[in-house]
Motif scaffolding. Structure first.
Motif, PDB file in Angstrom:
ATOM      1  N   GLY A 153       0.818  -1.208   0.000  1.00 59.46           N
ATOM      2  CA  GLY A 153       0.000   0.000   0.000  1.00 59.46           C
ATOM      3  C   GLY A 153       0.846   1.249   0.000  1.00 59.46           C
ATOM      4  O   GLY A 153       2.050   1.205   0.287  1.00 59.46           O
ATOM      5  N   VAL A 154       0.218   2.369  -0.328  1.00 56.55           N
ATOM      6  CA  VAL A 154       0.904   3.660  -0.314  1.00 56.55           C
ATOM      7  C   VAL A 154      -0.029   4.719   0.255  1.00 56.55           C
ATOM      8  O   VAL A 154      -1.251   4.555   0.273  1.00 56.55           O
ATOM      9  CB  VAL A 154       1.339   4.097  -1.740  1.00 56.55           C
ATOM     10  N   ALA A 155       0.571   5.800   0.718  1.00 59.32           N
ATOM     11  CA  ALA A 155      -0.165   6.986   1.135  1.00 59.32           C
ATOM     12  C   ALA A 155       0.472   8.187   0.462  1.00 59.32           C
ATOM     13  O   ALA A 155       1.697   8.314   0.439  1.00 59.32           O
ATOM     14  CB  ALA A 155      -0.148   7.145   2.650  1.00 59.32           C
ATOM     15  N   ALA A 156      -0.361   9.037  -0.123  1.00 60.84           N
ATOM     16  CA  ALA A 156       0.135  10.228  -0.812  1.00 60.84           C
ATOM     17  C   ALA A 156      -0.814  11.390  -0.538  1.00 60.84           C
ATOM     18  O   ALA A 156      -1.997  11.187  -0.236  1.00 60.84           O
ATOM     19  CB  ALA A 156       0.254   9.978  -2.314  1.00 60.84           C
ATOM     20  N   GLN A 157      -0.279  12.599  -0.647  1.00 62.46           N
ATOM     21  CA  GLN A 157      -1.081  13.791  -0.416  1.00 62.46           C
ATOM     22  C   GLN A 157      -1.402  14.483  -1.738  1.00 62.46           C
ATOM     23  O   GLN A 157      -0.689  14.339  -2.726  1.00 62.46           O
ATOM     24  CB  GLN A 157      -0.335  14.762   0.498  1.00 62.46           C
ATOM     25  N   GLY A 158      -2.487  15.221  -1.713  1.00 63.37           N
ATOM     26  CA  GLY A 158      -2.891  15.979  -2.893  1.00 63.37           C
ATOM     27  C   GLY A 158      -3.802  17.120  -2.466  1.00 63.37           C
ATOM     28  O   GLY A 158      -3.909  17.454  -1.282  1.00 63.37           O
ATOM     29  N   MET A 159      -4.482  17.703  -3.439  1.00 65.42           N
ATOM     30  CA  MET A 159      -5.350  18.852  -3.196  1.00 65.42           C
ATOM     31  C   MET A 159      -6.714  18.557  -3.790  1.00 65.42           C
ATOM     32  O   MET A 159      -6.827  17.973  -4.875  1.00 65.42           O
ATOM     33  CB  MET A 159      -4.734  20.092  -3.850  1.00 65.42           C
ATOM     34  N   THR A 160      -7.772  18.931  -3.059  1.00 62.30           N
ATOM     35  CA  THR A 160      -9.117  18.797  -3.605  1.00 62.30           C
ATOM     36  C   THR A 160      -9.819  20.146  -3.554  1.00 62.30           C
ATOM     37  O   THR A 160      -9.560  20.977  -2.677  1.00 62.30           O
ATOM     38  CB  THR A 160      -9.949  17.763  -2.826  1.00 62.30           C
ATOM     39  N   ALA A 161     -10.706  20.339  -4.511  1.00 59.84           N
ATOM     40  CA  ALA A 161     -11.515  21.548  -4.589  1.00 59.84           C
ATOM     41  C   ALA A 161     -12.983  21.145  -4.432  1.00 59.84           C
ATOM     42  O   ALA A 161     -13.443  20.202  -5.073  1.00 59.84           O
ATOM     43  CB  ALA A 161     -11.296  22.265  -5.923  1.00 59.84           C
ATOM     44  N   CYS A 162     -13.725  21.837  -3.579  1.00 63.77           N
ATOM     45  CA  CYS A 162     -15.089  21.452  -3.235  1.00 63.77           C
ATOM     46  C   CYS A 162     -16.070  21.805  -4.357  1.00 63.77           C
ATOM     47  O   CYS A 162     -16.213  22.983  -4.715  1.00 63.77           O
ATOM     48  CB  CYS A 162     -15.509  22.140  -1.947  1.00 63.77           C
ATOM     49  N   PRO A 163     -16.763  20.818  -4.925  1.00 61.14           N
ATOM     50  CA  PRO A 163     -17.743  21.104  -5.984  1.00 61.14           C
ATOM     51  C   PRO A 163     -18.954  21.878  -5.481  1.00 61.14           C
ATOM     52  O   PRO A 163     -19.543  22.673  -6.222  1.00 61.14           O
ATOM     53  CB  PRO A 163     -18.162  19.707  -6.472  1.00 61.14           C
ATOM     54  N   CYS A 164     -19.354  21.635  -4.219  1.00 64.58           N
ATOM     55  CA  CYS A 164     -20.574  22.259  -3.697  1.00 64.58           C
ATOM     56  C   CYS A 164     -20.430  23.778  -3.610  1.00 64.58           C
ATOM     57  O   CYS A 164     -21.252  24.527  -4.138  1.00 64.58           O
ATOM     58  CB  CYS A 164     -20.905  21.663  -2.330  1.00 64.58           C
ATOM     59  N   ALA A 165     -19.379  24.244  -2.934  1.00 61.90           N
ATOM     60  CA  ALA A 165     -19.162  25.681  -2.810  1.00 61.90           C
ATOM     61  C   ALA A 165     -18.932  26.316  -4.175  1.00 61.90           C
ATOM     62  O   ALA A 165     -19.367  27.443  -4.436  1.00 61.90           O
ATOM     63  CB  ALA A 165     -17.966  25.952  -1.897  1.00 61.90           C
ATOM     64  N   GLN A 166     -18.265  25.583  -5.065  1.00 55.36           N
ATOM     65  CA  GLN A 166     -18.036  26.109  -6.407  1.00 55.36           C
ATOM     66  C   GLN A 166     -19.362  26.308  -7.147  1.00 55.36           C
ATOM     67  O   GLN A 166     -19.544  27.300  -7.853  1.00 55.36           O
ATOM     68  CB  GLN A 166     -17.129  25.177  -7.202  1.00 55.36           C
ATOM     69  N   ASP A 220       4.033  -2.462  -8.460  1.00 53.99           N
ATOM     70  CA  ASP A 220       4.957  -1.339  -8.322  1.00 53.99           C
ATOM     71  C   ASP A 220       4.295  -0.253  -7.471  1.00 53.99           C
ATOM     72  O   ASP A 220       3.232   0.266  -7.831  1.00 53.99           O
ATOM     73  CB  ASP A 220       5.314  -0.787  -9.703  1.00 53.99           C
ATOM     74  N   ALA A 221       4.915   0.078  -6.346  1.00 49.49           N
ATOM     75  CA  ALA A 221       4.335   1.062  -5.435  1.00 49.49           C
ATOM     76  C   ALA A 221       4.138   2.420  -6.103  1.00 49.49           C
ATOM     77  O   ALA A 221       3.176   3.136  -5.806  1.00 49.49           O
ATOM     78  CB  ALA A 221       5.217   1.211  -4.194  1.00 49.49           C
ATOM     79  N   MET A 222       5.028   2.807  -7.020  1.00 46.43           N
ATOM     80  CA  MET A 222       4.898   4.108  -7.672  1.00 46.43           C
ATOM     81  C   MET A 222       3.691   4.150  -8.600  1.00 46.43           C
ATOM     82  O   MET A 222       3.129   5.219  -8.849  1.00 46.43           O
ATOM     83  CB  MET A 222       6.179   4.462  -8.425  1.00 46.43           C
ATOM     84  N   ASP A 223       3.263   2.995  -9.110  1.00 46.02           N
ATOM     85  CA  ASP A 223       2.014   2.963  -9.873  1.00 46.02           C
ATOM     86  C   ASP A 223       0.828   3.290  -8.966  1.00 46.02           C
ATOM     87  O   ASP A 223      -0.110   3.991  -9.361  1.00 46.02           O
ATOM     88  CB  ASP A 223       1.812   1.589 -10.513  1.00 46.02           C
ATOM     89  N   LEU A 224       0.879   2.782  -7.743  1.00 45.03           N
ATOM     90  CA  LEU A 224      -0.183   3.075  -6.782  1.00 45.03           C
ATOM     91  C   LEU A 224      -0.172   4.556  -6.403  1.00 45.03           C
ATOM     92  O   LEU A 224      -1.229   5.179  -6.265  1.00 45.03           O
ATOM     93  CB  LEU A 224      -0.018   2.214  -5.533  1.00 45.03           C
ATOM     94  N   VAL A 225       1.019   5.127  -6.226  1.00 47.03           N
ATOM     95  CA  VAL A 225       1.132   6.549  -5.913  1.00 47.03           C
ATOM     96  C   VAL A 225       0.503   7.386  -7.033  1.00 47.03           C
ATOM     97  O   VAL A 225      -0.244   8.339  -6.774  1.00 47.03           O
ATOM     98  CB  VAL A 225       2.606   6.952  -5.715  1.00 47.03           C
ATOM     99  N   ALA A 226       0.784   7.023  -8.271  1.00 42.50           N
ATOM    100  CA  ALA A 226       0.224   7.769  -9.409  1.00 42.50           C
ATOM    101  C   ALA A 226      -1.303   7.699  -9.410  1.00 42.50           C
ATOM    102  O   ALA A 226      -1.979   8.695  -9.698  1.00 42.50           O
ATOM    103  CB  ALA A 226       0.781   7.212 -10.715  1.00 42.50           C
ATOM    104  N   ILE A 227      -1.853   6.536  -9.078  1.00 41.78           N
ATOM    105  CA  ILE A 227      -3.309   6.380  -9.023  1.00 41.78           C
ATOM    106  C   ILE A 227      -3.902   7.262  -7.933  1.00 41.78           C
ATOM    107  O   ILE A 227      -4.915   7.944  -8.133  1.00 41.78           O
ATOM    108  CB  ILE A 227      -3.681   4.903  -8.793  1.00 41.78           C
ATOM    109  N   VAL A 228      -3.280   7.271  -6.762  1.00 37.03           N
ATOM    110  CA  VAL A 228      -3.781   8.075  -5.641  1.00 37.03           C
ATOM    111  C   VAL A 228      -3.724   9.555  -5.982  1.00 37.03           C
ATOM    112  O   VAL A 228      -4.694  10.297  -5.766  1.00 37.03           O
ATOM    113  CB  VAL A 228      -2.975   7.778  -4.356  1.00 37.03           C
TER     114      VAL A 228
END
Length: 333
Positions: A153-166, A220-228
């Motif tokens: 497994g992997v854990a990665a960070q990213g950014m999300t933008a809220c559709p509701c407020a938008q 490949d763990a980096m494939d999982l990172v790309a998916i996340v």
């Protein structure tokens, strides 16, 4: 007069019978820390900071596990597995440790979990400046009489933008533009060219794939990172120029996603990437978004066998039971 070695060692208390002869589900050690050094394909040394947990079941006639053997096995397996590989695979190390621990402790079952933090270098999206990103790699294995099943497994960070407020802000902007005399066609062109503001979250995504006993499959763990990272509104970077910041923010606002959307996109990415994996393979996706306009966070997750997910997608019907990670590791599914 010095006591003899035999007198010093005394009787083997662990070999005696327990006062209450009942089995224990898990006995072992946690917080075992190791820094693992390996050479990559270029000959450069890479460091992984790893924390390990090792457990065995304990039979009703066993007073205790031999705790020192856990550390011995970890050291032995690290040298045996890591030194023979050009890439660190946490699940491979966990698999080997679990098998040795089960044998040494004379247990019916052994379970090992590894959590490793490691760096990857990637360029910023526009400027191309190199930036170091830290990811978390997970490896688990359970060794039993049926064989060894392992999970990566992997854990990665990213950014999300809220559709509701938008959606709310876009509605207000539409009213203002209409009042200023813009036509519907012009308003549509504006919204297509200029992403509407919304509030953002920093997202924490995790993805696990479990391989049943007897299957020789490498993930490949980096494939999982790309998916996340792709499952969220945008990936993020530790170091960016202004041009990079603008690109990341614009991308996120053009792909607004709820926490539920991120989990479903991670599942979609894994199902599309691993079409050849059998139905007995386990899959788990989880997303936690750290809110910015609330004091709480939001979470969504889904786990199950690939066969369960494929069946639900084909039928469109909700399955009453989703195989959990604990069930899968325990061999109940």
């Amino acid at each position: 007069m010095k006591p003899s070695p035999t007198a010093l060692s005394g009787p083997d208390v662990q070999a005696s019978l327990p006062g209450l002869q009942v089995s224990l589900s898990r006995v072992g050690v946690t917080g075992v820390e190791k820094v693992i050094r390996i050479l990559d394909d270029t000959g450069s040394e890479q460091l992984f900071y790893a924390t390990l947990e090792c457990f065995v079941d304990l039979g009703p006639r066993q007073k205790g596990a031999h705790m020192s053997r856990f550390e011995e096995v970890v050291n032995e397996a690290v040298g045996e597995v890591i030194l023979g590989e050009s890439a660190f695979r946490a699940e491979t190390l966990a698999e080997r440790i679990a098998e040795i621990v089960r044998d040494r402790q004379e247990a019916l079952r052994a379970e090992v979990t590894i959590t490793a933090r490691y760096p990857e270098h990637k360029p910023a999206p526009v400027s191309g400046i190199p930036t170091q990103e830290i990811y978390t790699l997970y490896g688990s294995a359970v060794a039993s009489a049926a064989g060894t099943r392992r999970m990566v497994g992997v854990a990665a960070q990213g950014m999300t933008a809220c559709p509701c407020a938008q959606g709310v802000l876009q509605g207000r902007a539409h009213e203002r533009l209409t009042a200023d005399g813009f036509s519907e066609e012009e308003i549509e062109r504006i919204f297509a060219s200029v992403p509407v503001a919304t509030h953002n979250q920093r997202g924490l995504g995790t993805l696990h794939i479990g391989i049943p006993e007897g299957l020789d499959i490498t993930i490949d763990a980096m494939d999982l990172v790309a998916i996340v990272e792709e499952s969220m509104s945008s990936e993020i970077y530790e170091m960016m120029k202004r041009s990079d910041e603008g690109t990341v923010v614009e991308k996120a606002h053009s792909r607004p996603r709820f926490v539920e959307d991120c989990v479903r996109e991670a599942l979609r990415g894994a199902l599309d990437r691993y079409t050849d994996l059998p139905d007995g393979v386990f899959l788990s996706a989880r997303q936690e978004n750290l809110e910015t306009i609330h004091q709480h966070n939001v979470v969504a997750e889904r786990s199950g066998l690939l066969g369960e997910l494929r069946e639900e997608l084909a039928s469109g019907e909700h399955l009453a039971h989703h195989t959990s990670m604990r069930e899968w590791l325990d061999g109940r599914r």
